[in-house]
Enzyme design. Structure first.
Site, PDB file in Angstrom:
ATOM      1  N   MET A 102      -3.537   2.081  -4.810  1.00 22.73           N
ATOM      2  CA  MET A 102      -2.154   2.058  -4.350  1.00 22.73           C
ATOM      3  C   MET A 102      -1.231   1.911  -5.552  1.00 22.73           C
ATOM      4  SD  MET A 102      -2.413  -0.381  -0.982  1.00 22.73           S
ATOM      5  CE  MET A 102      -3.346  -1.676  -1.794  1.00 22.73           C
ATOM      6  N   GLY A 134       1.362  -2.727  -6.512  1.00 25.91           N
ATOM      7  CA  GLY A 134       0.274  -1.945  -7.093  1.00 25.91           C
ATOM      8  C   GLY A 134      -1.075  -2.618  -6.988  1.00 25.91           C
ATOM      9  N   SER A 135      -2.098  -1.930  -6.518  1.00 32.83           N
ATOM     10  CA  SER A 135      -3.362  -2.583  -6.255  1.00 32.83           C
ATOM     11  C   SER A 135      -4.398  -1.573  -5.781  1.00 32.83           C
ATOM     12  CB  SER A 135      -3.167  -3.680  -5.213  1.00 32.83           C
ATOM     13  OG  SER A 135      -2.296  -3.222  -4.191  1.00 32.83           O
ATOM     14  N   ARG A 136      -5.460  -2.099  -5.141  1.00 28.23           N
ATOM     15  CA  ARG A 136      -6.565  -1.243  -4.708  1.00 28.23           C
ATOM     16  C   ARG A 136      -7.259  -1.890  -3.518  1.00 28.23           C
ATOM     17  NH1 ARG A 136     -11.563   0.150  -8.844  1.00 28.23           N
ATOM     18  NH2 ARG A 136     -13.248   0.094  -7.330  1.00 28.23           N
TER      19      ARG A 136
END
Length: 220
Positions: free
Chosen positions: A100, A188-190
């Site tokens: 993301m 922001g990430s995953r």
């Protein structure tokens, strides 16, 4: 579309700081420089707009199916591979990872309906989300949901280099619904999803996901 509650404090604080900065510039710092005042105002609007869009929650027709695993987040598929899942299953599983960016919607949703059989939060590092060790060393949560058919699906919220705050709204033994909000990761990430090896993957690397809508896989 609505704005997510996780962003209320950040949006209010940012708005007040930018307003104070612009008033200070107008009356004191650049009182005789209209160009500088205009540029600062434009930059402030852009910055505030970027923060507001990050917390947007668009209205969507969710995909609901007992035999399908739905994308838990918006973003881009960056990993599809068979791997050893060592925390819960301690066995081979198919991993699908969604990255993301700060421009994606950052609401996280339950990929299946069922009962939360396992939950754990881990404080950790803030490696970039695509780093191979981010899944095991970054701040993260692990959630396992058992479906009505007895299939267990594991997924992880993983913080990235920019994302430094993970929120979750689930706990062990809680019944949850597919597509329901389960958490939020800021900036922001995953998300990693682990499914059985005999599940049929429906996406490819590089595909763009819509959380709560895109079908990741068909369960056996």
């Amino acid at each position: 579309m609505r704005l997510h509650r996780e962003g209320y404090t950040i949006m209010l604080t940012t708005g007040l700081v930018l307003l104070a900065l612009n008033l200070l510039a107008y009356f004191y710092l650049f009182s005789d420089n209209s160009i500088a005042i205009s540029l600062l105002a434009a930059a402030s609007l852009v910055l505030f707009g970027l923060i507001v869009q990050f917390f947007r929650v668009p209205n969507r027709q969710l995909t609901l199916s007992d035999r399908q695993v739905i994308a838990p987040a918006d973003g881009t598929v960056v990993v599809i591979e068979e791997t050893d899942e060592s925390e819960y299953f301690k066995a081979r599983r198919r991993q699908i990872s969604i990255f993301m960016s700060p421009l994606n919607v950052h609401v996280n949703r339950n990929p299946v309906s069922g009962i939360v059989r396992y939950f754990k939060y881990y404080p950790g590092k803030y490696l970039v989300a695509w780093h191979p060790k981010s899944s095991t060393e970054n701040e993260r949560t692990t959630v396992v949901i058992e479906t009505a058919n007895g299939v267990e699906v594991l997924f992880r919220q993983i913080a990235g280099a920019v994302a430094r705050r993970i929120r979750w709204y689930v706990k062990e033994n809680q019944p949850v619904e597919q597509g329901q909000e389960m958490g939020f990761i800021k900036f922001g990430s995953r998300v990693d999803v682990f499914i059985p090896l005999d599940a049929e993957v429906k996406v490819n690397i590089g595909d763009r996901m819509k959380g709560g809508v895109t079908v990741l896989a068909e369960l056996p």
